[in-house]
Enzyme design. Structure first.
Site, PDB file in Angstrom:
ATOM      1  N   ARG A 107      -5.862  66.949  86.475  1.00 56.68           N
ATOM      2  CA  ARG A 107      -5.841  68.405  86.357  1.00 56.68           C
ATOM      3  C   ARG A 107      -6.007  68.726  84.887  1.00 56.68           C
ATOM      4  NH1 ARG A 107      -1.899  72.816  89.090  1.00 56.68           N
ATOM      5  NH2 ARG A 107      -3.351  72.289  90.765  1.00 56.68           N
ATOM      6  N   HIS A 134     -11.561  73.764  92.177  1.00 57.67           N
ATOM      7  CA  HIS A 134     -10.325  73.211  92.762  1.00 57.67           C
ATOM      8  C   HIS A 134     -10.671  72.679  94.160  1.00 57.67           C
ATOM      9  CE1 HIS A 134      -6.227  72.344  93.269  1.00 57.67           C
ATOM     10  NE2 HIS A 134      -5.705  73.546  93.347  1.00 57.67           N
ATOM     11  N   GLN A 137      -8.073  71.875  96.990  1.00 59.24           N
ATOM     12  CA  GLN A 137      -7.540  73.071  97.638  1.00 59.24           C
ATOM     13  C   GLN A 137      -8.471  73.523  98.762  1.00 59.24           C
ATOM     14  OE1 GLN A 137      -4.518  74.761  96.933  1.00 59.24           O
ATOM     15  NE2 GLN A 137      -5.077  75.644  98.899  1.00 59.24           N
ATOM     16  N   ASP A 229      -6.037  84.810  95.428  1.00 56.80           N
ATOM     17  CA  ASP A 229      -5.428  83.875  94.468  1.00 56.80           C
ATOM     18  C   ASP A 229      -4.897  84.724  93.309  1.00 56.80           C
ATOM     19  OD1 ASP A 229      -4.695  81.640  92.965  1.00 56.80           O
ATOM     20  OD2 ASP A 229      -6.729  81.196  92.291  1.00 56.80           O
ATOM     21  N   CYS A 269      -3.854  80.062  97.871  1.00 55.21           N
ATOM     22  CA  CYS A 269      -3.633  78.654  97.496  1.00 55.21           C
ATOM     23  C   CYS A 269      -2.223  78.430  96.960  1.00 55.21           C
ATOM     24  CB  CYS A 269      -4.669  78.242  96.460  1.00 55.21           C
ATOM     25  SG  CYS A 269      -4.600  79.226  94.960  1.00 55.21           S
ATOM     26  N   ARG A 297      -2.662  70.209 102.057  1.00 61.07           N
ATOM     27  CA  ARG A 297      -3.062  69.532 100.810  1.00 61.07           C
ATOM     28  C   ARG A 297      -2.758  68.040 100.930  1.00 61.07           C
ATOM     29  NH1 ARG A 297      -3.471  72.204  95.951  1.00 61.07           N
ATOM     30  NH2 ARG A 297      -4.116  70.132  95.239  1.00 61.07           N
TER      31      ARG A 297
HETATM   32  N1  NVA Z   1      -6.649  79.850  89.998  1.00 59.54           N
HETATM   33  C1  NVA Z   1      -5.344  79.278  89.808  1.00 59.54           C
HETATM   34  C2  NVA Z   1      -5.044  78.270  90.868  1.00 59.54           C
HETATM   35  C3  NVA Z   1      -3.686  77.654  90.804  1.00 59.54           C
HETATM   36  C4  NVA Z   1      -3.467  76.623  91.855  1.00 59.54           C
HETATM   37  C5  NVA Z   1      -5.250  78.652  88.425  1.00 59.54           C
HETATM   38  O1  NVA Z   1      -6.221  78.011  88.001  1.00 59.54           O
HETATM   39  O2  NVA Z   1      -4.218  78.809  87.776  1.00 59.54           O
HETATM   40  N1   CP Z   2      -2.398  75.320  94.874  1.00 56.57           N
HETATM   41  C1   CP Z   2      -2.083  74.478  93.871  1.00 56.57           C
HETATM   42  O1   CP Z   2      -2.921  73.700  93.391  1.00 56.57           O
HETATM   43  O2   CP Z   2      -0.800  74.542  93.469  1.00 56.57           O
HETATM   44  P1   CP Z   2      -0.158  73.822  92.188  1.00 56.57           P
HETATM   45  O3   CP Z   2      -0.697  74.509  90.962  1.00 56.57           O
HETATM   46  O4   CP Z   2       1.304  74.018  92.357  1.00 56.57           O
HETATM   47  O5   CP Z   2      -0.547  72.375  92.200  1.00 56.57           O
END
Ligand code: NVA
Ligand code: CP
Length: 311
Positions: A107, A134, A137, A229, A269, A297
């Site tokens: 990540r 992502h 997801q 989201d 998500c 997930r």
């Molecule tokens: N769009 C959000 C998703 C979190 C799972 C982010 O990137 O923070």
């Molecule tokens: N949806 C998701 O990826 O959640 P986290 O940021 O908690 O991993």
């Protein structure tokens, strides 16, 4: 059946319909076995590194739990603890980790950094979220829709909010599996044009559509799924106040949801910010399947890992 062994999983757009359905079928099987309490130790003796340069609840825990269920060993690393933070290159890090583990979940911020890592690594790299995509997801989301609606092709998913990483992955995957997407975003917050263009190049037939508008009502009208989201993704926190004002007309609330089909699924998500992109009322409605998404997930990621690094 196409073998996914040894592949990277960076972007859903790189995976065709058959590959996506193969992962979903495997996930369904692994979920069934898990619920029956059966052993699914398909990755006995393997190890998987999980590198986090942004916070996570679901991704970290679902991967860690899933990897353990598969009989493999998860090694969680935070970016700040790695030598990356002290100037070691991404390429060297990739080469070194490849000598120790069987796959690396990452990540991070720039999608390009993930591509650089994948280039340098000899083991599969899995995208655990970048600024652009992502895909893990979206896989869980597609499994959830399939479970609830018995199909994906031909349904209408309305994505309302920010044209972000989650939106991009839904668009990229939907184009391969025949899911129609209507995206409603404020002007200036559209999904990236190249993502939409690439997805449009693989649309399945003339009735299969990716539609981007600034009108949330138009997008949600007669939708089978309403998805939202956060308005401010990780890394953009300094824009949060400005975004709260701009995005308010895009809140998924009872009024907006009433324009969708009566049995429309509400998806997110997570993490959710109640009172911003979604209301408490909608989160509590029987249409809301966000916790099924979160559970899936784990099952879809187990399927993915078993196909990428299983024997
Ligand atoms: N769009 C959000 C998703 C979190 C799972 C982010 O990137 O923070
Ligand atoms: N949806 C998701 O990826 O959640 P986290 O940021 O908690 O991993």
């Amino acid at each position: 059946m196409i073998s996914l062994k040894g592949k990277d999983f960076l972007c859903l757009g790189d995976f065709g319909q058959d590959e996506i359905y193969q992962i979903l079928a495997k996930a369904t099987e692994l979920k069934r076995l898990h619920r029956l309490g059966k052993s699914i130790r398909l990755l006995e003796g393997k190890s998987v590194a999980l590198v986090f340069e942004k916070p996570s609840t679901r991704t970290r825990v679902s991967f860690e739990a899933g990897i353990t269920q598969l009989g493999a060993y998860p090694i969680v690393l935070y970016g700040r603890d790695l030598q990356l933070g002290r100037g070691e290159t991404i390429e060297d890090t990739g080469q070194v980790l490849s000598r120790y583990v069987d796959a690396i979940v990452v990540r991070t911020f720039k999608h390009g950094d993930l591509e650089t890592l994948a280039e340098a690594s000899s083991v599969p790299i899995i995208n655990g979220l970048t600024d652009d995509f992502h895909p893990c997801q979206a896989l869980a989301d597609f499994l959830t829709i399939l479970e609830k609606k018995d199909r994906l092709a031909g349904l209408k998913l309305a994505y309302v909010g920010d044209g972000n990483n989650v939106c991009h992955s839904l668009i990229s995957g939907a184009s391969h599996i025949g899911l129609n997407i209507s995206v409603a975003v404020p002007s200036g917050y559209e999904p990236k044009a190249w993502v939409v263009k690439k997805a449009e190049s693989v649309l399945r037939n003339i009735n299969h559509k990716i539609y981007v508008t600034n009108d949330p009502k138009e997008a949600v009208s007669r939708a089978d799924i309403v998805y939202t989201d956060v308005w401010t993704s990780m890394g953009r926190e300094e824009e949060a106040n400005k975004r709260r004002k701009i995005f308010l007309p895009y809140q998924v609330n009872g009024d907006l949801l009433s324009l969708a089909k009566l049995d429309a699924l509400v998806m997110h998500c997570l993490p959710a910010h109640r009172g911003e992109e979604i209301t408490e009322e909608v989160m509590k409605s029987s249409n809301c399947v966000v916790f099924d998404q979160a559970e899936n997930r784990m099952h879809t990621q187990k399927a993915l890992l078993s196909l990428l690094i299983g024997d």
